[in-house]
Design a protein around this motif. Structure first.
Motif, PDB file in Angstrom:
ATOM      1  N   ALA A 263       3.860  27.260 -24.338  1.00  0.00           N
ATOM      2  CA  ALA A 263       4.689  26.803 -23.223  1.00  0.00           C
ATOM      3  C   ALA A 263       5.078  25.337 -23.371  1.00  0.00           C
ATOM      4  O   ALA A 263       6.238  24.956 -23.141  1.00  0.00           O
ATOM      5  N   VAL A 264       4.132  24.494 -23.764  1.00  0.00           N
ATOM      6  CA  VAL A 264       4.417  23.058 -23.893  1.00  0.00           C
ATOM      7  C   VAL A 264       5.345  22.796 -25.073  1.00  0.00           C
ATOM      8  O   VAL A 264       6.299  22.008 -24.968  1.00  0.00           O
ATOM      9  N   LEU A 265       5.108  23.446 -26.205  1.00  0.00           N
ATOM     10  CA  LEU A 265       5.931  23.213 -27.388  1.00  0.00           C
ATOM     11  C   LEU A 265       7.360  23.718 -27.196  1.00  0.00           C
ATOM     12  O   LEU A 265       8.321  23.077 -27.653  1.00  0.00           O
ATOM     13  N   LEU A 266       7.523  24.839 -26.525  1.00  0.00           N
ATOM     14  CA  LEU A 266       8.866  25.369 -26.307  1.00  0.00           C
ATOM     15  C   LEU A 266       9.695  24.493 -25.377  1.00  0.00           C
ATOM     16  O   LEU A 266      10.928  24.494 -25.440  1.00  0.00           O
ATOM     17  N   VAL A 268       9.372  21.108 -25.111  1.00  0.00           N
ATOM     18  CA  VAL A 268       9.330  19.698 -25.527  1.00  0.00           C
ATOM     19  C   VAL A 268      10.645  18.971 -25.261  1.00  0.00           C
ATOM     20  O   VAL A 268      10.647  17.856 -24.696  1.00  0.00           O
ATOM     21  N   PRO A 269      11.822  19.499 -25.654  1.00  0.00           N
ATOM     22  CA  PRO A 269      13.060  18.750 -25.414  1.00  0.00           C
ATOM     23  C   PRO A 269      13.279  18.416 -23.939  1.00  0.00           C
ATOM     24  O   PRO A 269      13.774  17.321 -23.609  1.00  0.00           O
ATOM     25  N   LEU A 270      12.888  19.315 -23.050  1.00  0.00           N
ATOM     26  CA  LEU A 270      13.100  19.100 -21.619  1.00  0.00           C
ATOM     27  C   LEU A 270      12.185  18.014 -21.081  1.00  0.00           C
ATOM     28  O   LEU A 270      12.643  17.013 -20.509  1.00  0.00           O
ATOM     29  N   TRP A 271      10.857  18.200 -21.263  1.00  0.00           N
ATOM     30  CA  TRP A 271       9.941  17.259 -20.618  1.00  0.00           C
ATOM     31  C   TRP A 271       9.883  15.908 -21.330  1.00  0.00           C
ATOM     32  O   TRP A 271       9.602  14.881 -20.700  1.00  0.00           O
ATOM     33  N   LEU A 272      10.180  15.868 -22.633  1.00  0.00           N
ATOM     34  CA  LEU A 272      10.181  14.591 -23.339  1.00  0.00           C
ATOM     35  C   LEU A 272      11.371  13.734 -22.900  1.00  0.00           C
ATOM     36  O   LEU A 272      11.228  12.517 -22.668  1.00  0.00           O
ATOM     37  N   SER A 273      12.535  14.355 -22.740  1.00  0.00           N
ATOM     38  CA  SER A 273      13.717  13.614 -22.265  1.00  0.00           C
ATOM     39  C   SER A 273      13.493  13.104 -20.848  1.00  0.00           C
ATOM     40  O   SER A 273      13.812  11.949 -20.524  1.00  0.00           O
ATOM     41  N   LEU A 274      12.927  13.962 -19.996  1.00  0.00           N
ATOM     42  CA  LEU A 274      12.658  13.556 -18.615  1.00  0.00           C
ATOM     43  C   LEU A 274      11.625  12.437 -18.574  1.00  0.00           C
ATOM     44  O   LEU A 274      11.721  11.504 -17.753  1.00  0.00           O
ATOM     45  N   SER A 275      10.659  12.483 -19.473  1.00  0.00           N
ATOM     46  CA  SER A 275       9.623  11.443 -19.520  1.00  0.00           C
ATOM     47  C   SER A 275      10.220  10.079 -19.881  1.00  0.00           C
ATOM     48  O   SER A 275       9.804   9.050 -19.336  1.00  0.00           O
ATOM     49  N   LEU A 276      11.179  10.061 -20.796  1.00  0.00           N
ATOM     50  CA  LEU A 276      11.817   8.801 -21.179  1.00  0.00           C
ATOM     51  C   LEU A 276      12.534   8.167 -19.993  1.00  0.00           C
ATOM     52  O   LEU A 276      12.467   6.956 -19.776  1.00  0.00           O
ATOM     53  N   VAL A 277      13.217   9.004 -19.203  1.00  0.00           N
ATOM     54  CA  VAL A 277      13.932   8.494 -18.030  1.00  0.00           C
ATOM     55  C   VAL A 277      12.950   7.958 -16.996  1.00  0.00           C
ATOM     56  O   VAL A 277      13.128   6.867 -16.434  1.00  0.00           O
ATOM     57  N   VAL A 278      11.896   8.704 -16.706  1.00  0.00           N
ATOM     58  CA  VAL A 278      10.909   8.284 -15.707  1.00  0.00           C
ATOM     59  C   VAL A 278      10.189   7.016 -16.168  1.00  0.00           C
ATOM     60  O   VAL A 278       9.987   6.077 -15.383  1.00  0.00           O
ATOM     61  N   GLY A 279       9.805   6.964 -17.449  1.00  0.00           N
ATOM     62  CA  GLY A 279       9.117   5.785 -17.958  1.00  0.00           C
ATOM     63  C   GLY A 279       9.973   4.532 -17.848  1.00  0.00           C
ATOM     64  O   GLY A 279       9.474   3.460 -17.483  1.00  0.00           O
ATOM     65  N   LEU A 280      11.262   4.644 -18.129  1.00  0.00           N
ATOM     66  CA  LEU A 280      12.170   3.501 -18.014  1.00  0.00           C
ATOM     67  C   LEU A 280      12.289   3.054 -16.553  1.00  0.00           C
ATOM     68  O   LEU A 280      12.282   1.846 -16.255  1.00  0.00           O
ATOM     69  N   ALA A 281      12.371   4.020 -15.631  1.00  0.00           N
ATOM     70  CA  ALA A 281      12.475   3.683 -14.210  1.00  0.00           C
ATOM     71  C   ALA A 281      11.224   2.966 -13.719  1.00  0.00           C
ATOM     72  O   ALA A 281      11.306   1.986 -12.954  1.00  0.00           O
ATOM     73  N   VAL A 282      10.053   3.417 -14.149  1.00  0.00           N
ATOM     74  CA  VAL A 282       8.804   2.769 -13.747  1.00  0.00           C
ATOM     75  C   VAL A 282       8.752   1.344 -14.277  1.00  0.00           C
ATOM     76  O   VAL A 282       8.353   0.404 -13.569  1.00  0.00           O
ATOM     77  N   LYS A 283       9.162   1.161 -15.521  1.00  0.00           N
ATOM     78  CA  LYS A 283       9.100  -0.161 -16.148  1.00  0.00           C
ATOM     79  C   LYS A 283      10.037  -1.154 -15.466  1.00  0.00           C
ATOM     80  O   LYS A 283       9.681  -2.336 -15.279  1.00  0.00           O
ATOM     81  N   ASP A 344       4.965  12.015 -12.085  1.00  0.00           N
ATOM     82  CA  ASP A 344       3.978  11.116 -12.664  1.00  0.00           C
ATOM     83  C   ASP A 344       2.981  11.850 -13.550  1.00  0.00           C
ATOM     84  O   ASP A 344       2.280  11.238 -14.352  1.00  0.00           O
ATOM     85  N   GLU A 345       2.934  13.187 -13.437  1.00  0.00           N
ATOM     86  CA  GLU A 345       1.984  13.970 -14.221  1.00  0.00           C
ATOM     87  C   GLU A 345       2.539  14.363 -15.598  1.00  0.00           C
ATOM     88  O   GLU A 345       1.810  14.931 -16.416  1.00  0.00           O
ATOM     89  N   LEU A 346       3.803  14.082 -15.885  1.00  0.00           N
ATOM     90  CA  LEU A 346       4.410  14.532 -17.140  1.00  0.00           C
ATOM     91  C   LEU A 346       3.643  14.111 -18.403  1.00  0.00           C
ATOM     92  O   LEU A 346       3.488  14.918 -19.326  1.00  0.00           O
ATOM     93  N   PRO A 347       3.139  12.873 -18.496  1.00  0.00           N
ATOM     94  CA  PRO A 347       2.416  12.496 -19.726  1.00  0.00           C
ATOM     95  C   PRO A 347       1.173  13.340 -19.991  1.00  0.00           C
ATOM     96  O   PRO A 347       0.675  13.363 -21.120  1.00  0.00           O
ATOM     97  N   GLN A 348       0.671  14.024 -18.984  1.00  0.00           N
ATOM     98  CA  GLN A 348      -0.520  14.850 -19.192  1.00  0.00           C
ATOM     99  C   GLN A 348      -0.236  16.064 -20.068  1.00  0.00           C
ATOM    100  O   GLN A 348      -1.167  16.746 -20.511  1.00  0.00           O
TER     101      GLN A 348
END
Length: 444
Positions: A263-266, A268-283, A344-348
């Motif tokens: 489930a996580v590997l399939l 990856v493109p979705l949650w990794l892209s979303l993580s980049l956006v969230v991480g930038l917003a937090v920073k 906030d749980e995406l990096p997990q």
């Protein structure tokens, strides 16, 4: 709703109604029989498909797909069978998710096998299957009423103290007092079992009575076991019995780990892209690192570094741990948004890939909290028999625990999960998690 009332005499007789089998086993028997009888709607679907093909409205793939759809139908029946022990209030949600998921995965199966299929046929069998199981739920709704006889006084009050008055009001259960003249089994008493208080001291007469009830094929329940059936919470015996314990499910642990990885590997493109956006917003929102690292306790009590997007103002190392409260002034502007939608749980998901966590399981607690809880709550370490998860049974049932009193309730949900986790329960948790995210339930 719990009611105390004199026992009524009506058919069927106790020999027909009660047995040593539990209420869960009775439900499983009914579910199994209904699933097997589902060959009728499947046959109806196949006949409809043949008629449509004969009329040149569909291709020959349509009836062939209907036959193949017997597999997701049987999988649905198996999942409902496995979920028969869940609380009555969860059956409708379980039916929704267990009928939808197998048929949603059916096109994937055809694609992997590189076989042509008809989407219309899949929809036809899905509709017939859902209607069939809904009909079964409606026809057996009266059989879901649980009639239990109370051997000892005060059982209704103790049960209410364990699960709460609101929970009992939603449950189809009748608690009936022990007849003054004794329970005469050959006069048509209609009930599902006898509830007893384990704290009542046993004597020769009581021991003989309980033995006779078993010989007469009457199921005996403790107050704790009834509370578990009604609430979906694992209730440890009063007095914190040191020998009380539960165990995990090693076979499903292996399957669950494989499901997590796929489930996580399939995705990856979705949650990794979303993580980049969230991480930038937090920073950009507040000073400090985008990621928040904290030691948590995982499976078998091993510590690991949990990853989250920082949703609070940056604090130095050594800051004492404390519960988040509603309106907590430490939460940043972006933090309120990402906590509301659980972003906030995406990096997990990296923790899941590393095997430290699972997608579903008890939420991992901070090391400081675990040490304190384990010293005061005897059953607390058993929640570490399984991998902690991004979401869990306690999260969708209770929400965030903001105190030690709420943590005790949360633990009872976690222990229930450890004792009963399965594909059916995990699917139900996933479904309720989506609903929880959409409603914002439990976020702080």
């Amino acid at each position: 709703m719990v009611k105390l009332q004199p026992m009524s005499r009506s058919a069927p007789t106790v020999a027909e109604r009660s047995s040593l089998a539990s209420l869960t086993a009775h439900r499983q028997g009914i579910q199994l029989a209904w699933s097997l009888a589902g060959a009728l709607p499947l046959l109806l679907g196949y006949l409809i498909a043949l008629g449509l093909e004969h009329a040149d409205w569909v291709t020959h793939q349509f009836p062939q797909t209907v036959l193949w759809c017997a597999l997701p139908y049987l999988l649905t029946g198996h999942l409902l069978y496995r979920g028969a022990g869940l609380p009555s209030a969860e059956r409708r949600s379980l039916l929704v998710v267990t009928t939808a998921v197998p048929f949603l995965l059916t096109p994937l199966g055809f694609a992997l096998l590189q076989q042509p299929y008809s989407r219309g046929a899949v929809l036809l069998v899905y509709g017939l299957s859902t209607a069939w199981y809904l009909l079964g739920m409606w026809l057996h709704r009266e059989r879901s009423m649980q009639r239990l006889v109370c051997l000892d006084p005060g059982i209704a009050q103790k049960l209410q103290a364990l699960v709460g008055a609101e929970c009992l009001q939603r449950q189809p259960i009748l608690l009936e007092p022990w007849p003054a003249g004794g329970l005469v089994l050959d006069q048509g008493w209609q009930f599902d079992g006898v509830v007893l208080d384990r704290q009542v001291q046993a004597d020769a007469a009581r021991t003989q009575l309980l033995s006779q009830l078993k010989l007469d094929h009457v199921r005996l329940y403790s107050i704790e076991s009834v509370a578990e059936m009604l609430s979906g919470r694992k209730v440890s015996p009063a007095g914190q019995d040191e020998l009380w314990q539960i165990d995990g499910n090693p076979a499903y642990d292996v399957a669950k780990r494989c499901i997590d990885l796929v489930a996580v590997l399939l995705t990856v493109p979705l949650w990794l892209s979303l993580s980049l956006v969230v991480g930038l917003a937090v920073k950009l929102d507040s000073p400090g690192p985008a990621l928040f690292r904290q030691q948590r306790v995982g499976r078998n009590g091993r510590s690991f570094c949990l990853l989250k997007f920082r949703s609070m103002v940056h604090q130095g190392a050594g800051t004492p741990a404390r519960f988040a409260q509603r309106g907590d002034d430490r939460i940043t502007r972006v933090g309120r948004v990402i906590r509301r939608w659980r972003l906030d749980e995406l990096p997990q998901l990296w923790n899941v890939l590393g095997g430290e966590m699972s997608l579903i399981g008890p939420r991992p607690e901070q090391t400081q909290f675990v040490q304190g809880f384990a010293s005061r709550i005897a059953a607390y370490p058993y929640r570490h028999l399984v991998r902690p998860g991004l979401t869990g049974w306690a999260q969708v049932q209770q929400g965030y625990a903001g105190s030690e009193e709420e943590t005790v309730v949360k633990l009872s949900y976690d222990l229930y999960y450890v004792a009963h986790y399965s594909v059916a329960l995990d699917l139900l948790i996933a479904y309720k998690t989506v609903r929880t995210i959409l409603t914002g339930f439990g976020s702080r």
